[in-house]
Motif scaffolding. Structure first.
Motif, PDB file in Angstrom:
ATOM      1  N   MET A   1       0.773  -1.177  -0.076  1.00  0.00           N
ATOM      2  CA  MET A   1      -0.177  -0.020  -0.029  1.00  0.00           C
ATOM      3  C   MET A   1       0.751   1.205   0.145  1.00  0.00           C
ATOM      4  O   MET A   1       0.652   2.294  -0.714  1.00  0.00           O
ATOM      5  N   LEU A   2       2.102   1.131   0.726  1.00  0.00           N
ATOM      6  CA  LEU A   2       2.971   2.324   0.922  1.00  0.00           C
ATOM      7  C   LEU A   2       3.485   2.596  -0.338  1.00  0.00           C
ATOM      8  O   LEU A   2       3.594   3.526  -0.863  1.00  0.00           O
ATOM      9  N   ALA A   3       3.877   1.453  -1.119  1.00  0.00           N
ATOM     10  CA  ALA A   3       4.540   1.562  -2.646  1.00  0.00           C
ATOM     11  C   ALA A   3       3.637   2.375  -3.407  1.00  0.00           C
ATOM     12  O   ALA A   3       4.061   3.187  -4.155  1.00  0.00           O
ATOM     13  N   ARG A   4       2.389   1.755  -3.276  1.00  0.00           N
ATOM     14  CA  ARG A   4       1.440   2.194  -4.398  1.00  0.00           C
ATOM     15  C   ARG A   4       1.024   3.903  -4.049  1.00  0.00           C
ATOM     16  O   ARG A   4       1.034   4.574  -5.128  1.00  0.00           O
ATOM     17  N   ALA A   5       1.180   4.262  -2.830  1.00  0.00           N
ATOM     18  CA  ALA A   5       0.604   5.574  -2.556  1.00  0.00           C
ATOM     19  C   ALA A   5       1.950   6.504  -2.562  1.00  0.00           C
ATOM     20  O   ALA A   5       1.625   7.799  -2.794  1.00  0.00           O
ATOM     21  N   GLN A   6       3.339   6.134  -2.716  1.00  0.00           N
ATOM     22  CA  GLN A   6       4.310   7.012  -2.625  1.00  0.00           C
ATOM     23  C   GLN A   6       4.145   7.698  -3.650  1.00  0.00           C
ATOM     24  O   GLN A   6       4.589   9.058  -3.773  1.00  0.00           O
ATOM     25  N   GLY A   7       3.652   7.319  -5.036  1.00  0.00           N
ATOM     26  CA  GLY A   7       3.814   8.093  -6.281  1.00  0.00           C
ATOM     27  C   GLY A   7       2.866   9.172  -6.236  1.00  0.00           C
ATOM     28  O   GLY A   7       3.055  10.288  -6.744  1.00  0.00           O
ATOM     29  N   ASP A   8       1.707   9.113  -5.386  1.00  0.00           N
ATOM     30  CA  ASP A   8       0.755   9.880  -5.248  1.00  0.00           C
ATOM     31  C   ASP A   8       0.784  10.918  -4.166  1.00  0.00           C
ATOM     32  O   ASP A   8      -0.138  11.605  -3.706  1.00  0.00           O
ATOM     33  N   LEU A   9       1.829  10.941  -3.654  1.00  0.00           N
ATOM     34  CA  LEU A   9       2.282  11.582  -2.367  1.00  0.00           C
ATOM     35  C   LEU A   9       1.617  13.012  -2.208  1.00  0.00           C
ATOM     36  O   LEU A   9       0.921  13.403  -1.185  1.00  0.00           O
ATOM     37  N   GLU A  10       1.797  13.811  -3.306  1.00  0.00           N
ATOM     38  CA  GLU A  10       1.168  15.239  -3.286  1.00  0.00           C
ATOM     39  C   GLU A  10      -0.053  15.464  -3.469  1.00  0.00           C
ATOM     40  O   GLU A  10      -0.741  16.209  -3.085  1.00  0.00           O
ATOM     41  N   TYR A  11      -0.908  14.386  -3.709  1.00  0.00           N
ATOM     42  CA  TYR A  11      -2.413  14.420  -4.100  1.00  0.00           C
ATOM     43  C   TYR A  11      -2.880  13.906  -3.111  1.00  0.00           C
ATOM     44  O   TYR A  11      -4.069  14.243  -2.589  1.00  0.00           O
ATOM     45  N   ALA A  12      -2.444  12.592  -2.732  1.00  0.00           N
ATOM     46  CA  ALA A  12      -3.421  11.831  -1.678  1.00  0.00           C
ATOM     47  C   ALA A  12      -2.140  11.449  -0.446  1.00  0.00           C
ATOM     48  O   ALA A  12      -2.116  10.475  -0.477  1.00  0.00           O
ATOM     49  N   PRO A  13      -1.949  12.476   0.058  1.00  0.00           N
ATOM     50  CA  PRO A  13      -0.836  11.933   1.434  1.00  0.00           C
ATOM     51  C   PRO A  13      -1.440  10.784   2.369  1.00  0.00           C
ATOM     52  O   PRO A  13      -0.881  10.262   2.840  1.00  0.00           O
ATOM     53  N   ILE A  14      -2.896  10.941   2.339  1.00  0.00           N
ATOM     54  CA  ILE A  14      -3.345  10.125   3.332  1.00  0.00           C
ATOM     55  C   ILE A  14      -3.383   8.743   3.150  1.00  0.00           C
ATOM     56  O   ILE A  14      -3.039   7.759   4.069  1.00  0.00           O
ATOM     57  N   ALA A  15      -3.214   8.359   1.684  1.00  0.00           N
ATOM     58  CA  ALA A  15      -2.919   7.085   1.342  1.00  0.00           C
ATOM     59  C   ALA A  15      -1.661   6.460   1.998  1.00  0.00           C
ATOM     60  O   ALA A  15      -1.613   5.264   1.991  1.00  0.00           O
ATOM     61  N   LEU A  16      -0.846   7.276   2.115  1.00  0.00           N
ATOM     62  CA  LEU A  16       0.592   6.922   2.606  1.00  0.00           C
ATOM     63  C   LEU A  16       0.342   6.924   4.123  1.00  0.00           C
ATOM     64  O   LEU A  16       1.133   5.736   4.663  1.00  0.00           O
ATOM     65  N   PHE A  17      -0.192   8.013   4.619  1.00  0.00           N
ATOM     66  CA  PHE A  17       0.033   7.964   6.459  1.00  0.00           C
ATOM     67  C   PHE A  17      -0.900   7.044   6.902  1.00  0.00           C
ATOM     68  O   PHE A  17      -0.623   6.518   7.843  1.00  0.00           O
ATOM     69  N   VAL A  18      -2.012   6.514   6.492  1.00  0.00           N
ATOM     70  CA  VAL A  18      -2.632   5.682   6.946  1.00  0.00           C
ATOM     71  C   VAL A  18      -1.957   4.204   7.011  1.00  0.00           C
ATOM     72  O   VAL A  18      -1.908   3.710   8.095  1.00  0.00           O
ATOM     73  N   PRO A  19      -1.592   3.472   6.044  1.00  0.00           N
ATOM     74  CA  PRO A  19      -0.751   2.331   6.389  1.00  0.00           C
ATOM     75  C   PRO A  19       0.518   2.577   6.963  1.00  0.00           C
ATOM     76  O   PRO A  19       0.984   1.817   7.851  1.00  0.00           O
ATOM     77  N   LEU A  20       1.210   3.720   7.117  1.00  0.00           N
ATOM     78  CA  LEU A  20       2.281   4.081   7.576  1.00  0.00           C
ATOM     79  C   LEU A  20       1.880   4.038   9.072  1.00  0.00           C
ATOM     80  O   LEU A  20       2.683   3.458  10.000  1.00  0.00           O
ATOM     81  N   THR A  21       0.900   4.546   9.421  1.00  0.00           N
ATOM     82  CA  THR A  21       0.321   4.828  11.109  1.00  0.00           C
ATOM     83  C   THR A  21       0.184   3.157  11.463  1.00  0.00           C
ATOM     84  O   THR A  21       0.680   2.969  12.538  1.00  0.00           O
ATOM     85  N   PHE A  22      -0.557   2.551  10.693  1.00  0.00           N
ATOM     86  CA  PHE A  22      -0.895   1.146  11.140  1.00  0.00           C
ATOM     87  C   PHE A  22       0.553   0.259  11.355  1.00  0.00           C
ATOM     88  O   PHE A  22       0.729  -0.668  12.324  1.00  0.00           O
ATOM     89  N   LEU A  23       1.316   0.325  10.227  1.00  0.00           N
ATOM     90  CA  LEU A  23       2.371  -0.289  10.603  1.00  0.00           C
ATOM     91  C   LEU A  23       3.195   0.045  11.330  1.00  0.00           C
ATOM     92  O   LEU A  23       3.790  -0.793  12.396  1.00  0.00           O
ATOM     93  N   GLY A  24       3.555   1.397  11.655  1.00  0.00           N
ATOM     94  CA  GLY A  24       4.335   1.946  12.706  1.00  0.00           C
ATOM     95  C   GLY A  24       3.595   1.679  14.032  1.00  0.00           C
ATOM     96  O   GLY A  24       4.450   1.056  14.931  1.00  0.00           O
TER      97      GLY A  24
END
Lengths: 283, 325, 349
Positions: free
Chosen positions: A236-259
């Motif tokens: 999920m992180l890998a997929r969201a990394q490219g869209d970081l500027e448009y949908a940061p939430i897609a990165l931070f949600v899995p990041l939070t769960f993982l962390g």
């Protein structure tokens, strides 16, 4: 036993439990289809219908987290499980038998430990998960098995070295010497005296190892050789990394769960270790 | 002559997992300048805690202290930590039991000795080094220049204890607390170290509090002796008076357990049966009653007070030896 | 050995030399020499084992590098190239050839797609100084932050200050570095535009830019390290504080801060030194993700690239270098510990 834990530890146990629940029964929960494209793309937290929002593809993030926990935890549990078992046996063998066995095994452990663990798993996965035709990617099941095997190989020397240390300490303790002097068989001594004493430290380290494995899996996904296609938190992180500027939430949600899961696993391991420590010092 | 140190009703308790541990129970004593006091008791009797509490060195948060300690008429228990610190080293210093653990293993002997003079007396680096050499000579260490550069590990046990004494007297303290200074040493070295402490005391006109479990150790080196049992002083007297007129059955038992040259070989030394009472439990009666061969019903139920039997001889017993009632 | 001319590595090499001399000739006893030799043999064994293991694994990579990099040539040219590159050798002979070259400072060829090669040492001479510098910054930052934190938390153990800092540190130690890198990259880099998120600028092109480009990677790598360093130091200091020599130092009437710094810190630092040295190897080559995220072009990124491009000779050299560095730093740490704590010299290992 649960009651004696600190608040932080209690929360950690609960969190780990919740993640396991997701992993086992996740698909039975009333969640959206993780592979369905929704109209809202990059929706924020608590949007109607999407409690954790959606990413740029319109995937529901909560659904993906729940489903992703399955592979993330599956990989962690299997690799740590196998790794602890094999590492534990080798470590006990090295620590109990000493001499040449110990020398050879220690050198072997050190060989694996001298290669940074992410690189080791990277190379292993690259070797095992590539089909002979470079144009045809390996199947998903094969990739998961390969990741588990590689991570197991990474875990073995870590657990092995710790078990060896613990075994060395217990083998020189008086009750083991006494048992030996009474003619008890080695296998019996190991089963009766060594294993029960070494097992707690293996448990404690294994929890820490779960954290390590979850992180490594995430890293591998970011490098593009994880399970692939949004089926684990890492991917999920890998997929969201490219869209970081448009949908940061897609990165931070899995990041939070993982962390949070890593923190919780560490805390549980730490709490276990502290219990052991206090037991030893009070005796 | 006025008193240098006055300890009045000093009481120390520790909060432990098993309950409140009453380590020192209302102890009072005083010390004149240049005078020496031996505190004797078996391990666990509270003598070490007493000496540290007197200095104010008990830093554990679980320790609860009450009572008064006056040094040169200054109440130490009221002092702030930093005011108290200014007394350490220059007015009171301590020698620990085991020089192996009490010397910093990673710092050179010279640095450890010179630290006090440098920081506390404001000496220059060069002067402090000179002072360190001088101190090492005072504690009779040969080749002080060489020893300065060594680490504690490279010295013998006796040498280490000499170094520790040098550190303790580095800033000319008025009182030296010696906490079992010879227990960790070989028997042959013990006598030398005790001799050294005694001669330094006279030379520098210090007062000395010598804490030990061995009555034989204090006999020749102190002006008066306090015998401690279970956190209390049970007998206190000038040294000669104590040895000639033992009042307390416990002291008698201690004396009997010292091996003597006149003992027949093969004879078993008398030991004191039983053990110290549990310091976490409240006590009725005399603390020693359970182990005392003279104990009566009264001893088990009533607490004896410290009474003055004349000649500066105090004892805590209903039925003191050699006194007919 | 082209890359040896670069500053930091030069420095480390001389450091290594001094420390080995120290180990060998510092203690005059023969037993000591024997011990050192044994330890050294073990290290060499580990090194050989690690590289051989890799060459073995890499050999298993499906699709030989020969197919990969010579498919543009005709059959004759292909065979000539294969022979030229030594790709027809078996595992053992291939490994020995590589080893022989490696020891002489020849790190082997790096295959260009479509045929031809260039020396791997070129890539290494660019990547190693970067990785070493980053490692150096990370270690310095982590130690500078964690030593005071360790002292404070240990001194105030179980009080409010300690609880707050310790909990924060615990959380910090569990946050994966890449999570931090992604989050910081987004907020400080993309959102606030405070720091560049991509690329490496060498010192020669401006010190300001150099540091600016390294702020985010160094933070991402330092936070987990700081956390684990302070925790290790805290535990060690707490056990040192129970020692008699601390009470002895206190009884000299010197200030608490002087006791902590002069008497407590040094005997408590051996575990920290060991851990820091163990991290060195990992920090040089194991920062794969951070390297990748910030496109730093350090060893981590080169390794990833070599894996994907099946550059197995280059890969072997990279890993061997990292393993050498790892071992080198372990030896250095041992020597340093011997100086910091004279107790260890007399310990029978």
């Amino acid at each position: 036993m649960f009651k004696k834990l600190s608040l932080f530890s209690k929360l950690s146990v609960l969190w780990v439990g919740l993640m396991f629940f997701f992993a086992i029964a996740g698909r039975l929960l009333p969640i959206a289809d993780p592979t369905e494209f929704f109209e809202v793309q990059g929706a924020g937290l608590f949007s109607p219908g999407h409690i954790l929002g959606t990413d740029m593809n319109g995937y529901d993030l909560f659904a993906n987290i729940v489903v992703g926990s399955r592979y993330s935890l599956l990989i962690a549990i299997f690799s740590v499980g196998f790794g602890s078992l094999i590492g534990g046996i080798l470590g006990i063998a090295a620590g109990y038998l000493r001499g040449k066995t110990d020398y050879v095994l220690s050198v072997l452990f050190n060989i694996f430990l001298s290669i940074p663990n992410l690189i080791l798993s990277l190379v292993l996965i690259a070797v095992l998960a590539t089909s002979s035709d470079p144009n045809e990617p390996a199947s998903e099941t094969r990739r998961i098995i390969v990741i588990i095997i590689s991570l197991t190989i990474v875990i073995i020397p870590i657990l092995g070295r710790i078990t060896r240390g613990a075994t060395l300490a217990w083998t020189s303790s008086e009750f083991v010497v006494a048992a030996k002097s009474m003619g008890m068989k080695d296998m019996m001594i190991i089963r009766r005296h060594i294993v029960p004493n070494v097992l707690p430290s293996i448990y404690a380290v294994a929890f820490l190892a779960v954290g390590i494995v979850i992180v490594v899996e995430g890293s591998l996904s970011l490098l593009g050789i994880g399970v692939g296609n949004g089926t684990s938190w890492g991917s999920m992180l890998a997929r969201a990394q490219g869209d970081l500027e448009y949908a940061p939430i897609a990165l931070f949600v899995p990041l939070t769960f993982l962390g949070l899961t890593v923190i919780a696993c560490n805390q549980v391991g730490d709490a276990l270790r502290q219990r052991l420590d206090s037991r030893e010092s009070k005796l | 002559m006025s008193e240098l140190l006055k300890v009045n009703n000093l009481d120390v308790r520790f909060d432990t997992a098993r309950g409140v541990l009453h380590a020192v129970k209302g102890v009072s004593f005083d010390l004149k300048p240049g005078e020496s006091l031996g505190i004797v008791g078996e391990s666990g009797s509270g003598k070490t805690v007493l000496s540290r509490a007197t200095m104010g060195l008990l830093t554990m948060s679980t320790a609860k202290k009450s009572g008064s300690v006056k040094l040169n008429d200054v109440e130490l228990t009221d002092l702030s930590r930093s005011d108290l610190r200014s007394k350490w080293g220059t007015e009171m210093a301590i020698v620990f039991q085991d020089p192996m653990t009490a010397l910093n293993p990673v710092r050179r002997i010279g640095d450890q000795i010179a630290e006090g003079p440098r920081i506390r007396l404001g000496m220059s680096k060069k002067d402090a080094k000179q002072r360190a050499i001088e101190l090492l000579k005072m504690v009779q260490i040969a080749e002080p220049e060489k020893v300065l550069k060594k680490f504690p590990l490279q010295l013998s046990g006796g040498m280490r204890q000499r170094v520790m004494i040098a550190i303790a007297i580095a800033c000319n303290p008025e009182i030296l607390f010696a906490d079992e200074p010879t227990t960790a040493l070989d028997v042959t070295v013990q006598a030398q170290i005790l001799g050294l402490i005694s001669s330094l005391r006279k030379q520098l006109n210090m007062s000395l509090v010598l804490v030990t479990h061995d009555l034989g150790v204090v006999a020749g080196h102190t002006d008066k002796i306090a015998v401690m049992y279970a956190g209390e002083i049970v007998e206190m007297a000038p040294t000669k008076e104590l040895f000639s007129n033992v009042r307390m059955p416990y002291t008698e038992a201690l004396l009997n357990s010292i091996p003597r040259i006149t003992n027949q070989s093969g004879i078993r030394l008398p030991v004191i049966e039983g053990r110290l009472p549990d310091p976490t439990l409240p006590q009725n009666g005399c603390g020693f009653s359970a182990r005392c061969k003279y104990a009566t019903e009264k001893c088990h139920t009533e607490r004896p007070q410290l009474v003055d039997g004349g000649n500066g001889h105090m004892y805590r017993c209903f039925f003191p030896l050699g006194v007919n009632k | 050995m082209a890359f040896i001319a670069t500053g930091p590595f030069d420095f480390f090499c001389s450091w290594l030399f001094v420390s080995i001399c120290y180990r060998l000739f510092g203690g005059s006893k023969l037993r000591k020499l024997n011990q050192t030799l044994q330890a050294f043999t073990k290290l060499v064994l580990v090194l050989l084992g690690a590289t051989f293991l890799l060459s073995l694994i890499v050999r298993l990579l499906p699709g030989s590098p020969a197919d990969f990099y010579t498919n543009a040539l005709d059959e004759e040219g292909r065979l000539a190239q294969i022979k030229d590159l030594g790709l027809d050798r078996n595992v053992i002979s291939g490994y020995l050839h590589w080893l022989f070259d490696f020891v002489r400072g020849d790190f082997g060829p790096f295959f260009m797609s479509g045929g031809g090669t260039r020396p791997t040492s070129l890539i290494i001479s660019q990547a190693v100084p970067r990785s070493l510098l980053i490692m150096l910054y990370v270690q310095v930052v982590s130690l500078l932050i964690s030593i005071p934190l360790g002292l404070i938390t240990a001194y105030r153990a179980d009080k409010a200050t300690d609880r707050v800092i310790s909990t924060a540190l615990f959380t910090g130690s569990a946050i994966p570095g890449f999570a931090l890198a992604l989050a910081l990259g987004y907020y400080l880099g993309v959102r606030l535009q405070m720091f560049p998120t991509i690329g490496y600028v060498p010192m020669s092109e401006g010190l300001g830019e150099h540091f600016k480009h390294l702020v985010l990677p160094v933070i991402s790598l330092s936070v987990p390290l700081c956390a684990s360093y302070s925790r290790i130091l805290r535990t060690e200091i707490i056990s040192t504080l129970r020692q008699d020599f601390v009470t002895m130092a206190v009884s000299k009437g010197i200030s608490n801060s002087r006791v902590l710094v002069k008497h407590v810190l040094r005997p408590s630092s051996t575990a920290l030194i060991t851990t820091a040295s163990l991290n060195m190897g990992g920090l040089i080559g194991g920062t794969v993700i951070i390297d990748q995220i910030f496109a730093l072009g350090g060893m981590g990124q080169q390794i990833t690239f070599a894996v994907f491009a099946r550059q197995y000779i280059a890969l072997q050299s990279y890993i061997a270098l990292i393993a050498v560095a790892f071992i080198l730093f372990t030896v250095l740490a041992d020597a340093l510990i011997g100086v910091v704590d004279p107790r260890t010299k007399n310990r029978n290992v």
